[in-house]
Design a protein around this motif. Structure first.
Motif, mmCIF file in Angstrom:
data_model
loop_
_atom_site.group_PDB
_atom_site.id
_atom_site.type_symbol
_atom_site.label_atom_id
_atom_site.label_comp_id
_atom_site.label_asym_id
_atom_site.label_seq_id
_atom_site.Cartn_x
_atom_site.Cartn_y
_atom_site.Cartn_z
ATOM 1 N N GLY A 135 4.948 12.744 12.761
ATOM 2 C CA GLY A 135 4.894 11.284 12.779
ATOM 3 C C GLY A 135 4.657 10.717 14.168
ATOM 4 N N ILE A 177 -7.177 4.142 18.000
ATOM 5 C CA ILE A 177 -6.088 4.817 18.696
ATOM 6 C C ILE A 177 -6.098 6.328 18.409
ATOM 7 C CG2 ILE A 177 -3.600 4.753 19.192
ATOM 8 C CD1 ILE A 177 -5.126 2.204 19.971
ATOM 9 N N ILE A 194 0.511 -2.851 8.621
ATOM 10 C CA ILE A 194 -0.062 -1.514 8.760
ATOM 11 C C ILE A 194 -1.498 -1.505 8.265
ATOM 12 C CG2 ILE A 194 0.134 0.897 8.028
ATOM 13 C CD1 ILE A 194 3.157 0.289 7.561
ATOM 14 N N GLN A 195 -2.404 -1.086 9.108
ATOM 15 C CA GLN A 195 -3.761 -0.834 8.616
ATOM 16 C C GLN A 195 -4.018 0.666 8.626
ATOM 17 O OE1 GLN A 195 -7.042 -3.303 9.792
ATOM 18 N NE2 GLN A 195 -5.830 -5.176 9.677
ATOM 19 N N CYS A 196 -4.598 1.192 9.708
ATOM 20 C CA CYS A 196 -4.860 2.634 9.680
ATOM 21 C C CYS A 196 -3.573 3.432 9.784
ATOM 22 C CB CYS A 196 -5.820 3.036 10.785
ATOM 23 S SG CYS A 196 -5.050 3.205 12.415
ATOM 24 N N GLY A 197 -2.538 2.811 10.331
ATOM 25 C CA GLY A 197 -1.242 3.469 10.363
ATOM 26 C C GLY A 197 -1.041 4.429 11.518
ATOM 27 N N TYR A 198 -2.022 4.535 12.385
ATOM 28 C CA TYR A 198 -1.889 5.504 13.474
ATOM 29 C C TYR A 198 -0.880 5.035 14.520
ATOM 30 C CZ TYR A 198 -3.410 9.502 16.213
ATOM 31 O OH TYR A 198 -3.459 10.709 16.893
ATOM 32 N N GLY A 258 5.904 8.161 8.762
ATOM 33 C CA GLY A 258 5.354 9.238 9.588
ATOM 34 C C GLY A 258 4.729 10.360 8.791
ATOM 35 N N LYS A 268 2.490 10.447 17.269
ATOM 36 C CA LYS A 268 1.045 10.664 17.432
ATOM 37 C C LYS A 268 0.655 10.711 18.894
ATOM 38 C CE LYS A 268 0.725 10.050 12.999
ATOM 39 N NZ LYS A 268 0.683 11.235 12.168
ATOM 40 N N GLU A 269 -0.510 11.284 19.138
ATOM 41 C CA GLU A 269 -1.072 11.209 20.485
ATOM 42 C C GLU A 269 -2.340 10.380 20.434
ATOM 43 O OE1 GLU A 269 -1.352 14.790 22.733
ATOM 44 O OE2 GLU A 269 -2.744 13.923 24.195
ATOM 45 N N GLY A 270 -2.425 9.399 21.320
ATOM 46 C CA GLY A 270 -3.635 8.583 21.358
ATOM 47 C C GLY A 270 -4.327 8.639 22.700
ATOM 48 N N PHE A 276 -3.394 12.754 9.201
ATOM 49 C CA PHE A 276 -4.670 12.564 9.887
ATOM 50 C C PHE A 276 -5.237 13.952 10.208
ATOM 51 C CE2 PHE A 276 -2.095 8.818 10.678
ATOM 52 C CZ PHE A 276 -2.981 7.778 10.412
ATOM 53 N N ARG A 286 0.843 -1.197 0.000
ATOM 54 C CA ARG A 286 0.000 0.000 0.000
ATOM 55 C C ARG A 286 0.877 1.245 0.000
ATOM 56 N NH1 ARG A 286 -3.527 -0.481 5.187
ATOM 57 N NH2 ARG A 286 -3.835 1.699 4.650
ATOM 58 N N CYS A 313 -6.176 -2.178 15.074
ATOM 59 C CA CYS A 313 -6.613 -2.645 13.760
ATOM 60 C C CYS A 313 -6.155 -4.056 13.432
ATOM 61 C CB CYS A 313 -6.075 -1.732 12.662
ATOM 62 S SG CYS A 313 -6.610 -0.033 12.763
ATOM 63 N N MET A 371 -9.833 3.982 6.025
ATOM 64 C CA MET A 371 -9.652 3.999 7.480
ATOM 65 C C MET A 371 -8.780 2.847 7.932
ATOM 66 S SD MET A 371 -13.659 3.623 8.096
ATOM 67 C CE MET A 371 -14.595 2.135 7.794
ATOM 68 N N GLY A 372 -7.994 2.359 6.990
ATOM 69 C CA GLY A 372 -7.042 1.328 7.360
ATOM 70 C C GLY A 372 -7.283 0.008 6.671
ATOM 71 N N CYS A 417 -2.367 -1.509 19.170
ATOM 72 C CA CYS A 417 -2.844 -1.432 17.796
ATOM 73 C C CYS A 417 -4.245 -2.001 17.818
ATOM 74 C CB CYS A 417 -1.967 -2.246 16.848
ATOM 75 S SG CYS A 417 -2.654 -2.306 15.175
ATOM 76 N N THR A 441 1.515 2.992 13.814
ATOM 77 C CA THR A 441 2.680 2.467 13.107
ATOM 78 C C THR A 441 4.017 3.144 13.427
ATOM 79 O OG1 THR A 441 1.202 1.795 11.328
ATOM 80 C CG2 THR A 441 3.557 1.873 10.819
ATOM 81 N N PRO A 442 4.101 4.472 13.350
ATOM 82 C CA PRO A 442 5.412 5.077 13.602
ATOM 83 C C PRO A 442 5.996 4.643 14.952
ATOM 84 C CG PRO A 442 3.895 6.711 12.718
ATOM 85 C CD PRO A 442 3.082 5.486 13.004
ATOM 86 N N PHE A 485 -13.926 1.652 12.676
ATOM 87 C CA PHE A 485 -14.727 0.458 12.998
ATOM 88 C C PHE A 485 -16.197 0.783 13.203
ATOM 89 C CE2 PHE A 485 -10.581 0.387 15.298
ATOM 90 C CZ PHE A 485 -9.887 -0.349 14.349
ATOM 91 N N SER A 526 2.592 5.930 6.153
ATOM 92 C CA SER A 526 2.474 5.855 7.612
ATOM 93 C C SER A 526 3.747 5.303 8.228
ATOM 94 C CB SER A 526 1.229 5.077 8.058
ATOM 95 O OG SER A 526 1.204 3.830 7.468
#
Ligand SMILES: Cc1cc2nc3c(=O)[nH]c(=O)nc-3n(C[C@H](O)[C@H](O)[C@H](O)COP(=O)(O)OP(=O)(O)OC[C@H]3O[C@@H](n4cnc5c(N)ncnc54)[C@H](O)[C@@H]3O)c2cc1C
Ligand code: FES
Ligand code: FES
Lengths: 766, 152, 295
Positions: free
Chosen positions: B35, A185, B97-101, A21, B37-39, A25, A12, B136, A473-474, B134, B103-104, A238, A18
């Motif tokens: 790159g 997340i 990797i899905q949403c990639g949030y 980085g 992120k804050e979750g 978003f 992808r 996802c 969305m992933g 994660c 990932t970094p 989701f 991603s």
């Protein structure tokens, strides 16, 4: 057939972003004169708002705007399926759950905005709280809205009562379902600003840009044409990012201040006010012959919609449609409803009511098998739908081969022999769960969806742009659509770009929900690519002086069959088309042609080990077999299956968004645990069946949500198998399992109970 | 205001900050390194993980001045812009990797592990990423991606 | 989120004490900040001056002496969990610290912070309680040495006043199998990382000829602080190290403790029962570590 990309693992391009980085978003957009927004939220669960005083907050230095309901130029209402939710609760209105927004502040910094919130004063008149959905329909209960029931579902065929009276065995069982948090997340974040043309533009955390556009325009009383909503990428959703969260609030503040406004919800806000998976209960009464043939099923289910309707109307229908499971049952009666309470708002969550139904029916089938003394796999094989059967709802037609048994056999083969316990006080159990998950095929308006538009454009440099309104969305939809275009146009992947989810640039394609993006947009993109090629071929035929079906496209070159040496570059052909007036943008609005809903089949097998002293559960094995029709990008499909499986495992074992009197108890990601890497099954297997769907793109069926149906019941069934407990309530936390084991010794009776509401649906007010 | 000096992704940087700034905010808002992120902002999700003197830390609860005079690596420091770092490459190839949030941060946790232990077991890999949620992908392909980098 | 105004990173203990003394209560020690920063975020902390002790070289050392350990006040969980010495001679501490949060939290969080934050089930503190650790506390008034069990005032309330005092080091006797001394840690949580314990138990014990010489049992969270059942520990002396005795002891401990019900981390009756299971398992494990079977 030899394919170029379809069915092969393709990296992808957005995954590369991603990994480095760079992926954008909503929280990543910055403007130099940007304001930061914060929300003043109700602390009350159910109360009338008597007074709102924002004057002190407005005077604080650095505060640029404070908005309340009074500042809203348009209609103070939003919602997905029903418009029943205020954008900001006004004086005289009422708050119906904690966290409801009453005012929003825009300030020069987050700190100032936070300080301003402390200066806002609201007076309430508390009202009685309704937190038990079972009581929602009683006249004596507090009234949350004018009506008490959000939506009912009814389906019946045959004569259940007669069938029960003739059955050899009748089982009753009630499954209670806990509330699950999406726990993506990335929390909800968005930004709005006026672009240079005066268009109010939003970067929105949404599963569809068009819905945001519509709702913002309505609330601000401006034409939809003056609003642009764009969804960059979602850090997980989701189903959870379908409702309005930050969008109308930032838009209002931008409207008032004319400045860019960003709002990012904290984790606590996200947990407090995002939608959840519906909790509820499913009552089953199942009649069967002593040979194990199911003759009748009566289902009565109740879903807790929470304080607003949100997606409940759709979820109720979807749950009802899944309630019978993948089984053929001649006599059926299903009644279900979603009711208003003062609890957290329930919305869409991967499977949309289907997982709740699947857990319940799969637990009930196990108990029926036990009661009959029949093997739990055998009873599923026996009663499973066969090709040509009529499924237990009015919205599906089994118009392709029923592959249920293929998935059962594959899942069992992957499981192999049942593992041995690892020590003293350890018990191993195996569980199986089957399902016929659904996906939208854009045939008829079902849950408000129809159709998916896509454009494919050939540019004069020979590159191609695909545009469609769905959201990444992933799930990997972006690369999959690029693969389809590259496949059809015989191009290299790097010649194809995909633009998604921008209400100004991309055709409306409906929301990215219901496992529909691949089926609907895949079909649309495929058709648009074919149409484009066909159109260009008319020009090529003219140039090469051959019939158009002899034109060959090959990796950016075009030639007449057998005359490769005279090939023309696609870019050159595009230029010639362009100058001679051929439209190089082809556009398709795909609308499905068959049943309301598509379907597929899956089976999960789980092995668990239970610690008899502590109640701890370890998942030793999780194997899921899915009929996906056709894998467009296999690695993407498998990664969906892994992720959905673990999400379902989390729900089975640890996740419970508990609330008490309407107030949620877990407020962060350690009070609400989701699986970490240390919690995943010791061994995982993925089984794929590819039985092409007649109308799917290359035969593909939906998959996204389907991965979330069977791991939960398979694990619950495995625990029940290991230590003979009911698990009519879950998650199966150590304490829950321990307590069930304790009760098992003192009371080994059958576990089914019957709620009073069953069989009397007509007594409730609608 | 005070000046934070650190080695960031191989380069010496000086940046004016408030003594009360958190490392995450300095990286994102002062240095534009998005790159990270804050979750959650509370140490619970790991999306904000960076490497501080060889160790992973959650930058959302790390006072920026803890990085004074130290070396910080963020996701932007892994690839030179031309070639992907092998871990990045493996994550892309293995479908990690899905949403990639997440990932970094996940890649940085993998890097901190492999830098110290080039031949981790499956259990060691799981533990090394156990502070990175994660939602996802269910972790399995992340583990596979990391395992693919173990040289026999 | 509340904010501090200044942040100091002294290079010596003296400097740290000097700073605390200078700000007279408005300053506060910060270790990893894994408890303190979230407290600022929740507006529960309002110190103006933070004094970071993690750059003081002698406070970052783990020293194994002839028969004791000296752990610097700023040693992290990761250091303890990764130390071969700690594994060999204070296994309970290695096992406890490896359970804390996540790798990131262990890399930052310090053992002193774990004590001063004063949670009754703090994993490191539970292990140190079983180890009967002596805590060295330095202030402008000099140094004092206090047993860890005497440092608690209540849940979340430490007798160490980190606005004026610093834990400079922590000392305890090494656990040496050669002397028939052993230790173990058991823990129950909602998941296998990033989870606070529902119940945790640390034990240290010595046996002679199949009998308990002594045992120290620390349990959390069943009281306002890490809990030691002193009377039962006394009773244990001289009892055989067999399964039956351990069962009886575990049962007695379970009868004694009064855990609270938590909506998120378990009901009282469950926790009580789990105390029994985990105390039993920890004792068995520690005895098994002495090489012979537990009877
Ligand atoms: C996500 C997450 C998960 C966690 N999981 C766990 C867990 O599983 N188990 C567990 O036990 N804890 C856990 N914690 C809590 C925390 O990490 C530990 O308590 C840690 O040991 C605290 O140490 P610190 O150095 O970060 O303390 P800080 O936050 O720096 O300080 C805490 C308190 O101790 C004082 N202090 C610190 N060092 C000294 C010193 N040398 N002398 C005097 N006073 C001092 C400070 O003034 C402050 O009052 C978790 C925290 C987070 C954020
Ligand atoms: S944002 Fe730092 S750990 Fe979640
Ligand atoms: S890929 Fe979405 S959280 Fe990990």
């Amino acid at each position: 057939m030899e394919t170029r990309y379809i069915g092969k693992n393709v990296d992808r391009p957005d995954a590369i972003d991603s990994a480095t980085g760079k992926l954008m978003f909503c929280a990543e957009k910055r403007f130099p004169d940007m304001l930061y927004a914060k929300t003043f939220r109700s602390t009350q669960t159910h109360a009338e708002v008597l007074e709102i005083d924002v004057s002190k907050a407005a005077q604080l230095e650095g505060v640029v705007a404070v908005a309340t309901a009074e500042d809203l130029p348009g209609v103070n209402i939003h919602g997905i399926h029903a418009l029943d939710q205020p954008v900001l609760v006004p004086v005289g209105g009422k708050v119906r759950l904690p966290g409801e927004p009453i005012a929003v502040v825009a300030a020069e910094s987050i700190e100032i905005a936070e300080k301003a919130l402390e200066l806002i004063e609201v007076k309430y008149k508390p009202l009685e709280v309704l937190s038990d959905p079972e009581l929602a329909c009683l006249e004596s209960s507090p009234q949350v809205h004018d009506k008490r029931i959000v939506r009912e579902y009814e389906y019946s065929i045959g004569d259940v009562e007669r069938a029960f009276s003739e059955a050899d065995v009748v089982l009753e069982y009630t499954q209670h379902l806990s509330r699950q948090e999406h726990a993506y997340i990335e929390t909800e974040a968005g930004i709005s600003f006026y672009d240079s043309d005066g268009i109010l533009t939003l970067f929105a955390p949404a599963q569809e840009p068009f819905n945001t556009r519509q709702q913002v325009a309505r609330a601000l009383a401006i034409p939809e044409s003056k609003v642009r909503a764009k969804v960059p990428n979602l850090g997980g959703s989701f189903g959870g990012k379908q409702s309005m969260t930050v969008q109308i609030h930032t838009a209002l503040l931008t409207y008032m201040t004319k400045r860019p406004v960003q709002m990012i919800w904290t984790r606590e806000e996200s947990m407090l006010f995002s939608t959840k998976r519906h909790p509820g209960r499913f009552y089953y009464k199942i009649g069967a012959t002593k040979e194990g043939m199911i003759t009748s099923m009566l289902v009565d289910f109740l879903l807790d919609a929470g304080a607003y309707a949100d997606q409940t109307p759709g979820v109720v229908v979807s749950a009802g449609a899944t309630a019978i499971g993948p089984y053929f049952v001649p006599n059926i009666k299903v009644y279900g409803k979603g009711v208003y309470t003062n609890n957290p708002i329930s919305g869409a969550f991967r499977g949309y009511g289907g997982p709740q139904a699947t857990i319940s029916v799969e637990r009930a089938i196990d108990l029926l098998a036990d009661k009959l003394g029949i093997d739990r796999v055998e009873i599923r094989r026996k009663n499973g739908l066969k090709t040509g059967d009529k499924p237990g709802n009015a919205v599906m037609v089994l118009d392709s081969r029923v592959t249920l048994n293929d998935t059962i056999e594959q899942a069992l083969a992957m499981a192999g022999p049942k593992p041995m316990p690892s020590g003293k006080n350890k018990k191993v159990g195996r569980g199986i769960a089957c399902c016929m998950p659904q996906f939208d095929v854009s045939a008829k308006p079902y849950n408000g969806l129809t159709g998916a538009g896509a454009e494919v454009e050939l540019l004069v440099d020979g590159s191609v742009q695909v545009r469609t309104g769905v959201v990444e969305m992933g799930s990997g939809i972006k690369v999959a659509l690029a693969m389809i275009a590259a496949e059809e146009l015989v191009l290299d992947m790097n010649k194809v770009d995909v633009v998604l989810s921008d209400s100004m640039l991309t055709p409306k394609a409906g929301p990215t929900v219901a496992s529909r993006a691949m089926y609907c947009c895949g079909n649309a993109v495929k058709a648009a690519a074919i149409q484009l090629k066909d159109r260009v071929n008319i020009k090529a035929a003219e140039i090469f002086q051959v019939p158009k079906d002899l034109i060959i496209w090959d990796n950016g070159k075009v030639y007449a069959q057998g005359k490769e040496d005279q090939a023309m570059k696609l870019s050159e052909l595009a230029r010639l088309c362009y100058v001679s007036g051929t439209n190089l943008v082809s556009s398709i609005f795909f609308v499905g042609t068959h049943a309301h809903l598509g379907h597929s089949f899956c089976t999960a097998v789980a092995d668990v080990e239970v610690d008899e002293e502590t109640g701890e559960v370890e998942v030793l094995f999780l194997g899921t077999s899915h009929d996906v029709g056709k894998m467009i990008n296999p690695i993407g499909v498998k990664s969906q299956i892994l992720g959905g499986g673990v999400q379902g495992m989390g729900w089975a074992l640890m996740e419970d968004m508990k609330s008490e009197n309407g107030q949620i108890i877990p407020k962060n990601l350690h009070e609400y645990p989701i699986p970490t890497a240390n919690d995943i099954p010791k061994r995982t297997e993925i089984g794929i069946i590819e039985d092409p769907y007649p109308t799917g793109p290359y035969g593909a069926k939906g998959i996204g949500e389907h991965t979330n149906y069977t791991s939960t019941p398979a694990i619950l069934n495995a625990i029940a198998d290991a230590v003979q407990i009911s698990l009519d309530k879950f998650p199966a936390t150590p304490e829950t399992v321990w307590r069930a084991m304790k009760n098992r010794q003192s009371d080994a009776k059958p576990l089914a109970t019957c709620p009073s509401s069953v069989l009397e649906p007509s007594t409730v007010t609608v | 205001m005070t000046v934070l000096k650190m080695k960031l992704n191989g380069k010496q940087v000086e940046v004016e900050i408030k003594p009360s700034d958190l490392l995450l905010n300095v990286l994102r808002d002062k240095l534009g390194l998005m790159g990270t992120k804050e979750g959650c902002g509370e140490g619970d999700c790991g999306a904000c993980t960076v490497i501080l003197d060889g160790e992973t830390v959650t930058s959302c609860i790390t006072p920026a001045l803890k990085a004074m005079g130290k070396e910080v690596i963020t996701i932007e420091g892994l690839s030179d812009g031309k070639e992907l770092h092998p871990i990045q490459k493996a994550f892309v190839e293995y479908g990690a990797i899905q949403c990639g949030y997440c990932t970094p941060a996940m890649i940085l946790s993998a890097k901190a592990l492999l830098d110290k232990n080039p031949t981790p077991t499956r259990e060691e890999i799981k533990t090394a990423i156990s502070g990175n949620l994660c939602r996802c992908g269910g972790y399995e392909y992340i583990i596979a991606a990391i395992q693919s980098l173990i040289k026999p | 989120m509340r904010r501090w105004e200044q942040y100091f990173t002294p290079q010596s203990l003296e400097e740290a004490i000097f700073l605390l003394d200078k700000y007279k209560g408005a300053g506060k020690i910060i270790g990893g900040g894994t408890d303190l920063i979230p407290q600022f975020r929740d507006n529960k902390e309002e110190s103006k001056y933070l004094v970071d002790v993690t750059q003081i070289p002698e406070m970052k050392e783990i020293s194994l002496l002839e028969d004791s350990f000296v752990i610097g006040g700023a040693v992290t969980h990761a250091q303890l969990a990764g130390s071969q010495d700690v594994y060999n001679y204070a296994q309970v501490l290695a096992e406890a610290t490896v359970c804390v949060g996540s790798p990131q939290i262990r890399n930052m969080g310090t053992i002193s912070g774990n004590i001063v934050n004063a949670q009754p089930a703090a994993d490191g503190a539970i292990a140190l309680t079983a180890l009967d650790a002596q805590v060295h506390i330095t202030s402008a008034d000099g140094e004092k040495v206090v047993p860890i069990t005497e440092l608690y005032r209540g849940v979340g309330k430490s007798k160490v006043d980190s606005t004026i005092e610093v834990i400079s080091k922590i000392e305890f006797k090494k656990i040496d199998k050669v002397q028939n001394v052993s230790s173990a840690f058991e823990r129950l949580a909602s998941r296998k990382a990033l989870a606070l314990p529902m119940v945790n138990v640390a034990v240290c014990l010595k046996t002679t000829g199949g009998q308990f010489d002594w045992a120290r049992i620390a349990i959390g969270p069943v009281a306002q602080m890490p809990f030691r059942p002193f009377l039962i520990e006394d009773e244990l002396r001289g009892m055989p190290t067999d399964e039956e005795s351990i069962r009886i002891i575990a049962e007695e401990v379970s009868q004694l403790v009064q855990p609270r019900s938590s909506k998120l981390r378990g009901s009282a009756d469950y926790r009580k029962e789990m105390v029994k299971v985990l105390v039993g398992r920890a004792l068995m494990k520690a005895i098994a570590r002495l090489g012979s079977e537990p009877y």
